[in-house]
Enzyme design. Structure first.
Site, mmCIF file in Angstrom:
data_model
loop_
_atom_site.group_PDB
_atom_site.id
_atom_site.type_symbol
_atom_site.label_atom_id
_atom_site.label_comp_id
_atom_site.label_asym_id
_atom_site.label_seq_id
_atom_site.Cartn_x
_atom_site.Cartn_y
_atom_site.Cartn_z
ATOM 1 N N GLU A 118 -45.648 21.888 7.521
ATOM 2 C CA GLU A 118 -45.071 21.809 6.172
ATOM 3 C C GLU A 118 -45.819 20.739 5.386
ATOM 4 O OE1 GLU A 118 -40.825 21.306 6.713
ATOM 5 O OE2 GLU A 118 -40.607 23.310 7.538
ATOM 6 N N HIS A 233 -36.995 20.179 -4.446
ATOM 7 C CA HIS A 233 -37.854 21.063 -3.646
ATOM 8 C C HIS A 233 -38.619 21.976 -4.594
ATOM 9 C CE1 HIS A 233 -39.195 23.949 -0.665
ATOM 10 N NE2 HIS A 233 -38.685 23.210 0.297
ATOM 11 N N ARG A 278 -44.379 16.977 -1.012
ATOM 12 C CA ARG A 278 -43.465 17.729 -1.871
ATOM 13 C C ARG A 278 -43.448 17.228 -3.309
ATOM 14 N NH1 ARG A 278 -38.060 18.930 1.323
ATOM 15 N NH2 ARG A 278 -39.487 20.145 2.584
ATOM 16 N N HIS A 337 -32.660 19.046 -3.891
ATOM 17 C CA HIS A 337 -32.651 19.439 -2.480
ATOM 18 C C HIS A 337 -32.157 18.326 -1.561
ATOM 19 C CE1 HIS A 337 -33.919 21.720 1.011
ATOM 20 N NE2 HIS A 337 -34.750 20.770 1.397
ATOM 21 N N ARG A 372 -39.238 12.051 0.788
ATOM 22 C CA ARG A 372 -39.092 12.374 2.213
ATOM 23 C C ARG A 372 -40.163 13.357 2.677
ATOM 24 N NH1 ARG A 372 -36.462 16.701 4.725
ATOM 25 N NH2 ARG A 372 -35.779 17.394 2.672
HETATM 26 C C1 SIN Z 1 -37.957 23.689 3.823
HETATM 27 O O1 SIN Z 1 -37.722 24.481 4.720
HETATM 28 O O2 SIN Z 1 -38.819 23.843 2.969
HETATM 29 C C2 SIN Z 1 -37.114 22.462 3.733
HETATM 30 C C3 SIN Z 1 -37.396 21.562 4.848
HETATM 31 C C4 SIN Z 1 -36.918 20.187 4.472
HETATM 32 O O3 SIN Z 1 -36.289 20.004 3.437
HETATM 33 O O4 SIN Z 1 -37.242 19.258 5.220
#
Ligand code: SIN
Length: 496
Positions: A118, A233, A278, A337, A372
């Protein structure tokens, strides 16, 4: 309402997301009697909805040091390195413990973990369970363990109205549920009540995520910090209604972000393109939308069978919106988020009030800084719940009389107006003008938990005169090196 007879317990856990469930089990496994109260059902938590997974340095080519470096880079100068060090070092041990408790993380044919990637992670590091339904899979396993643990008593649909105190220490809470107001007395009280994303019009959070635990802790005199840092998010499904999250894990599998002309707009913005941290992706999409553009996730170049198998729940969510995850461009826009700020704790989850602990999203342990790192939040739940229970059970306060009952249940203000104003004034893009107008409006509202927490967010956002991580000021777009510090909200008078 006359209070019912007090209930006594060793450990009172408020909130039943992953932090609360794991804390309850940790306390019971140490021999404590536990009362686990949650204002909704056991399945109503934010962590139950988590898609991405749990970040932990479990791969042979990974290390806690690499995980720490990525976490600190994403946190934009505000992570507490000691807290991050504990998170990454203790993470793999918590993963092993979860497996002992019955959690089944996805594995490949050879038996190794099937790790995802991610944003902001330098490598594949995300454990997942049941594809992108990790929260439900992990919570389901823990709920089953809680149900079979005789030392844990569960009270669903039971809200904590206020903390109870004696001589400056927390000795439990006032619980309202099933038409009964009841004091719960405990040697240790642990808040695991989650975040406040539902204060915003567009959110991936369930409607109950309005910061109740932060509000009752703040009223009791607990230090609360870093409330300006809300994570938006970047890729929730665009459009009205609750914002359906399209996990960052799809970008980890190769999905592109494209504009209406099909251009990959993250190329050239950050060396990791779609897998930038993010805050970078959210800012880029916000700027695109502000220019009248559109943002889409594009998975059409990926293997259809893999997409539909790995992301079955996302494909189903898209289908409900009339979209084919593997074949259509998926319109996305940011949504509230995660709250990086919250109740200030030390490295053992202890708050500024003796006997009161906070873990999970309602807590500010210092691991997230201003932004985060993806999938660190679930890991934080396990690492710091474990630490808090170990510390709190050793240091428990006497389970004293609960003191005066709260005069009345706190009024629930209608939220639609507040959520719209929070989005406009304290959403992904903020300004002095918008925040000042929002605070003036909030100042006239009843002292409800949502209005109180909204005011903490807006006030902190006004006081931070720079942009950093999740906090973006259109009037102050630069990061000011002199403001690389955590800030505590001005205190109220203590009620414990
Ligand atoms: C996601 O699945 O994009 C969210 C994961 C997260 O917020 O850590």
């Amino acid at each position: 309402m006359a209070p019912a007879a007090p209930v006594r317990t060793d450990v009172l856990v408020l909130g039943a997301g992953l932090a609360g469930l794991y804390a309850a089990l940790a306390a019971a496994r140490r021999g404590a009697g536990v009362l686990l109260a949650t204002k909704g059902s056991l399945q109503a938590s934010n962590s139950y909805m988590a898609q991405g997974g749990v970040a932990a340095a479990v791969a042979a080519d990974d290390s806690p040091a690499d995980h720490a470096a990525d976490t600190i880079a994403a946190g934009r100068g505000l992570c507490d390195p000691a807290a991050v060090g504990l998170l990454v070092a203790e993470g793999p041990g918590r993963i092993a413990d979860l497996e002992d408790l019955g959690v089944r993380f996805d594995r490949d044919a050879a038996g190794g973990y099937r790790l995802g990637r991610e944003g902001g992670h330098g490598r594949r590091r995300i454990l997942h369970a049941d594809g992108a339904a990790t929260g439900a899979a992990v919570a389901g396993a823990l709920i089953a363990r809680v149900a079979s643990e005789p030392r844990i008593r569960v009270l669903e649909h039971t809200a904590a109205l206020a903390l109870a105190g004696d001589g400056g220490a927390c000795t439990g809470a006032w619980l309202l549920g099933h038409d009964e107001l009841r004091p719960a007395r405990a040697r240790m009280t642990l808040l695991a009540t989650g975040g406040a994303g539902a204060l915003f019009q567009r959110t991936t959070n369930p409607p109950g995520a309005v910061g109740d635990g932060i509000a009752i802790a703040y009223r009791a005199g607990a230090a609360v910090r870093d409330m300006e840092f809300v994570q938006f998010h970047p890729t929730a499904l665009a459009g009205g209604g609750r914002a359906f999250l399209i996990s960052e894990a799809v970008r980890g599998e190769g999905a592109h972000l494209v504009d209406a002309g099909g251009r990959r707009f993250m190329l050239g913005v950050h060396p990791d393109a779609e897998l930038a941290p993010r805050d970078v992706v959210t800012r880029t999409i916000e700027a695109l939308l502000a220019r009248g553009g559109e943002a889409y996730l594009d998975l059409r170049h990926l293997d259809r069978g893999h997409v539909l198998g790995r992301f079955a729940n996302l494909a189903a969510g898209c289908r409900r919106a009339g979209l084919d995850l593997a074949a259509d461009l998926i319109p996305v826009a940011p949504a509230a988020h995660y709250l990086m700020g919250g109740i200030a704790t030390d490295l053992d989850g202890a708050t500024s009030i003796a006997g009161l602990y906070a873990v999970g999203e309602c807590a500010a342990t210092g691991v997230h800084g201003a932004n985060r790192l993806a999938s660190n939040s679930l890991l934080e739940c396990f690492v710091f719940s474990h630490r808090a229970v170990a510390h709190g059970m050793a240091a428990g306060v006497a389970a004293a009389e609960p003191g005066r009952s709260p005069l009345r249940p706190l009024a629930r203000a209608p939220l639609a107006d507040l959520r719209r104003r929070m989005w406009e004034g304290a959403g992904p893009v903020r300004s002095e003008e918008g925040l000042t107008a929002l605070l003036a409006w909030l100042g006239e509202r009843a002292d409800s938990n949502p209005a109180l927490v909204a005011g903490l967010i807006a006030g902190a956002a006004l006081r931070r005169t720079e942009s950093r991580g999740g906090h973006l000021r259109s009037d102050l777009p630069d990061t000011d090196p002199d403001q690389a510090r955590s800030t505590t909200c001005p205190p109220l008078h203590s009620t414990v």
